[in-house]
Design an enzyme around this catalytic site. Structure first.
Site, PDB file in Angstrom:
ATOM      1  N   GLY A 156      -2.174  -4.989 -15.124  1.00 30.32           N
ATOM      2  CA  GLY A 156      -0.983  -4.910 -14.279  1.00 30.32           C
ATOM      3  C   GLY A 156      -0.908  -3.655 -13.429  1.00 30.32           C
TER       4      GLY A 156
ATOM      5  NE  ARG B  15       1.308 -14.036  -2.563  1.00 30.99           N
ATOM      6  CZ  ARG B  15       0.574 -12.946  -2.557  1.00 30.99           C
ATOM      7  NH1 ARG B  15      -0.710 -13.020  -2.299  1.00 30.99           N
ATOM      8  NH2 ARG B  15       1.099 -11.784  -2.845  1.00 30.99           N
TER       9      ARG B  15
ATOM     10  CG  ASP C 175      -4.794 -16.219  -3.947  1.00 27.63           C
ATOM     11  OD1 ASP C 175      -5.770 -16.958  -3.720  1.00 27.63           O
ATOM     12  OD2 ASP C 175      -4.908 -15.067  -4.405  1.00 27.63           O
ATOM     13  CG  ASN C 176      -5.650 -12.973  -1.224  1.00 24.33           C
ATOM     14  OD1 ASN C 176      -4.660 -12.772  -1.905  1.00 24.33           O
ATOM     15  ND2 ASN C 176      -6.865 -12.678  -1.633  1.00 24.33           N
TER      16      ASN C 176
HETATM   17  P1  AMP Z   1      -6.125 -10.356  -5.555  1.00 27.02           P
HETATM   18  O1  AMP Z   1      -7.597 -10.401  -5.738  1.00 27.02           O
HETATM   19  O2  AMP Z   1      -5.568  -8.954  -5.424  1.00 27.02           O
HETATM   20  O3  AMP Z   1      -5.635 -11.264  -4.500  1.00 27.02           O
HETATM   21  O4  AMP Z   1      -5.496 -10.848  -6.936  1.00 27.02           O
HETATM   22  C1  AMP Z   1      -5.705 -12.126  -7.466  1.00 27.02           C
HETATM   23  C2  AMP Z   1      -4.849 -12.328  -8.688  1.00 27.02           C
HETATM   24  O5  AMP Z   1      -5.212 -11.398  -9.723  1.00 27.02           O
HETATM   25  C3  AMP Z   1      -3.358 -12.120  -8.464  1.00 27.02           C
HETATM   26  O6  AMP Z   1      -2.694 -13.055  -9.289  1.00 27.02           O
HETATM   27  C4  AMP Z   1      -3.137 -10.719  -8.950  1.00 27.02           C
HETATM   28  O7  AMP Z   1      -1.802 -10.487  -9.324  1.00 27.02           O
HETATM   29  C5  AMP Z   1      -4.085 -10.648 -10.135  1.00 27.02           C
HETATM   30  N1  AMP Z   1      -4.503  -9.275 -10.468  1.00 27.02           N
HETATM   31  C6  AMP Z   1      -5.328  -8.471  -9.742  1.00 27.02           C
HETATM   32  N2  AMP Z   1      -5.487  -7.281 -10.362  1.00 27.02           N
HETATM   33  C7  AMP Z   1      -4.757  -7.322 -11.502  1.00 27.02           C
HETATM   34  C8  AMP Z   1      -4.487  -6.407 -12.583  1.00 27.02           C
HETATM   35  N3  AMP Z   1      -5.031  -5.195 -12.613  1.00 27.02           N
HETATM   36  N4  AMP Z   1      -3.677  -6.816 -13.574  1.00 27.02           N
HETATM   37  C9  AMP Z   1      -3.125  -8.045 -13.562  1.00 27.02           C
HETATM   38  N5  AMP Z   1      -3.328  -8.953 -12.587  1.00 27.02           N
HETATM   39  C10 AMP Z   1      -4.116  -8.599 -11.569  1.00 27.02           C
HETATM   40 MG    MG Z   2      -3.983 -11.633  -3.670  1.00 25.24          MG
END
Ligand code: AMP
Ligand code: MG
Length: 492
Positions: A131, A188, A257-258
């Site tokens: 998190g 998104r 999602d992005n």
């Molecule tokens: P992202 O690659 O940043 O688009 O993230 C993809 C998913 O992974 C999203 O649901 C984020 O909230 C989750 N996520 C990324 N990094 C973490 C982390 N350190 N702890 C918990 N969830 C994460």
């Molecule tokens: Mg993301």
């Protein structure tokens, strides 16, 4: 353990919580997890002011504690948003796993912006993650998102970065940090996919109505308002991706999602700007097949929008076949819309005001030469703007000499004077982009030496990339050969 404290009076924030008024399935209530010793690393003064926030108060102990998630402003209703998404083509449940939306700031001018703390601790969507976020990647997001804003590319923005005083475990121990992200919204493509998969048609309709009200109010009066919504999102994304391509920006992880519904760029993970022109350029270490390569971004955008269209099908028409037909037609339009936008950006980069049939070939011929001679993308356009080619890879080649004549003849055929073309080129070709070696240098100084001056200078020149000031010239230096195989990490 520390807990969040609510304060009775808040002169800084003016928050509403429209998203939290949607049905429960869309989010879970979630306070940021308090941290031990927050410290302000950087605050975006112009952005704070444009949000109607008081900078002095943001920098106070109370203000910093809000940015760190230790205190919750009055009227905030912190939530983690639920969403799903196709990651590298595979559908999965996601959600804010390390972010909390504290509310929507209503500016004195009546605009609404999401205020999200990224790196604020675990939520029910965290899966195995901690998190949290590390300082380097949060500063990287700050630099690149603000550079995108400077370039005139729609983007989420960065209000502040604070360190938490708590280390995070990555490949090594890193200082923990929280970024305050400001967005038109965090809706998104993946939000629609989530509700289409796990929600009812009523909930899907509630989301679509919410989106129309927030981002596309004109669709409200249309006979088929949900089709209009789809078409408008397609239009905004076509405009956005054309701007990415014209600037040489590679997002790196265009999962559904992005991709925002507002048309802003979001989620600065493995993104980077291209140096030498090559459509196959990929920086992300995990993108081994080049799914999100520079030249593939428009195709992926269309693919992602098709996933949005699928999610919206039940709202497009009662008859499924008719709904599919409407969706397909809307998606088919993306390619032409994108190309129109791209052509108009590229014409401006070449100082061209009007339209000719052959412009397409003129642009393509330039790009082909750049690819063949490994010419730097940004610097080639600077060279064309200032008519100085000695430092470019194209200089002295027969193809370029021929092309240059065609280009000059093209400029002669339009009414506008050459001086107007020059002005147009100055305001369309950036003097500076956040080159990878410069960003790395700034992050290294910040994270390893707590020296933020390198980053501040970089942010200063990036804030007005079309100024072409002498102090920007050194930032156009190409990376040393050792930095040419630059790799980015999804990260975190
Ligand atoms: P992202 O690659 O940043 O688009 O993230 C993809 C998913 O992974 C999203 O649901 C984020 O909230 C989750 N996520 C990324 N990094 C973490 C982390 N350190 N702890 C918990 N969830 C994460
Ligand atoms: Mg993301």
């Amino acid at each position: 353990m520390m807990t969040n404290i609510n304060t009775a009076i808040d002169t800084v924030w003016n928050l509403d919580n429209s998203y939290a008024r949607l049905p429960d399935i869309f989010f879970s209530s979630q306070s940021p997890i308090p941290v031990s010793s927050p410290k302000l690393i950087i605050l975006n003064y112009p952005l704070a002011t444009s949000l109607g926030l008081n900078v002095t108060e943001l920098e106070s102990e109370y203000g910093i504690n809000v940015l760190a998630g230790n205190r919750i402003p009055k009227d905030a209703l912190p939530i983690a948003q639920a969403y799903a998404g196709h990651q590298f083509g595979h559908f999965t449940m996601l959600g804010d796993g390390r972010a909390v939306l504290i509310g929507e700031q209503i500016t004195p001018w009546g605009e609404r912006f999401d205020i999200q703390l990224k790196g604020s601790g675990r939520t029910r969507y965290s899966r195995g993650g901690d998190g949290r976020a590390a300082l380097g990647p949060m500063l990287r997001e700050y630099i690149i998102s603000e550079a995108m804003h400077g370039l005139g590319i729609p983007t989420t923005r960065s209000l502040a970065v604070v360190t938490t005083g708590e280390p995070v475990v990555r490949e090594t121990l890193q200082p923990g940090a929280i970024l305050t992200r400001v967005a038109a919204s965090h809706l998104r493509v993946g939000t629609f996919q989530y509700i289409s998969n796990w929600g009812s048609t009523g909930e899907l309709q509630a989301l679509a109505d919410y989106t129309i009200k927030r981002h596309y109010p004109k669709a409200d009066d249309d006979e088929n308002r949900y089709l209009t919504l789809l078409k408008e999102v397609i239009k905004r994304q076509a405009a956005l991706i054309a701007k990415w391509q014209a600037a040489g920006f590679i997002h790196g992880v265009m999962n559904t999602d992005n991709m925002t519904i507002s048309g802003e760029t979001i989620d600065y993970g493995p993104c980077a700007f291209m140096d030498k022109y090559d459509p196959a350029t990929v920086f992300s270490s995990i993108d081994t097949r080049g799914r999100y390569a520079y030249g593939n971004q428009p195709h992926i955008a269309a693919w992602n929008l098709a996933r949005l269209a699928e999610a919206l099908l039940p709202l497009l028409h009662q008859n499924e076949e008719q709904a599919v037909k409407l969706a397909e037609d809307a998606i088919t339009d993306f390619a032409a819309l994108y190309y129109e936008n791209l052509l108009s950006s590229m014409r401006a980069k070449l100082g061209i005001f009007n339209q000719e049939q052959e412009d397409d070939n003129l642009i393509k011929a330039l790009l082909d030469m750049m690819e063949k001679y490994s010419a730097d993308y940004t610097n080639t356009f600077i060279a064309l703007t200032f008519d100085k080619f000695s430092d470019t890879a194209l200089d002295g080649t027969t193809e370029f000499t021929e092309w240059y004549k065609l280009w000059q003849a093209r400029l002669d055929r339009q009414e506008e004077a050459k001086s107007s073309s020059h002005q147009l080129m100055r305001s369309s070709n950036p003097a500076v982009i956040p080159r990878n070696h410069r960003v790395e240098e700034a992050l290294k100084a910040a994270v390893e030496q707590e020296d933020f001056s390198v980053m501040e200078r970089l942010l200063d020149v990036l804030s007005n990339p079309y100024a072409h000031m002498p102090k920007q010239a050194e930032y156009s230096t190409l990376p040393p050969p050792s930095a040419c195989n630059y790799r980015t990490f999804c990260g975190t």
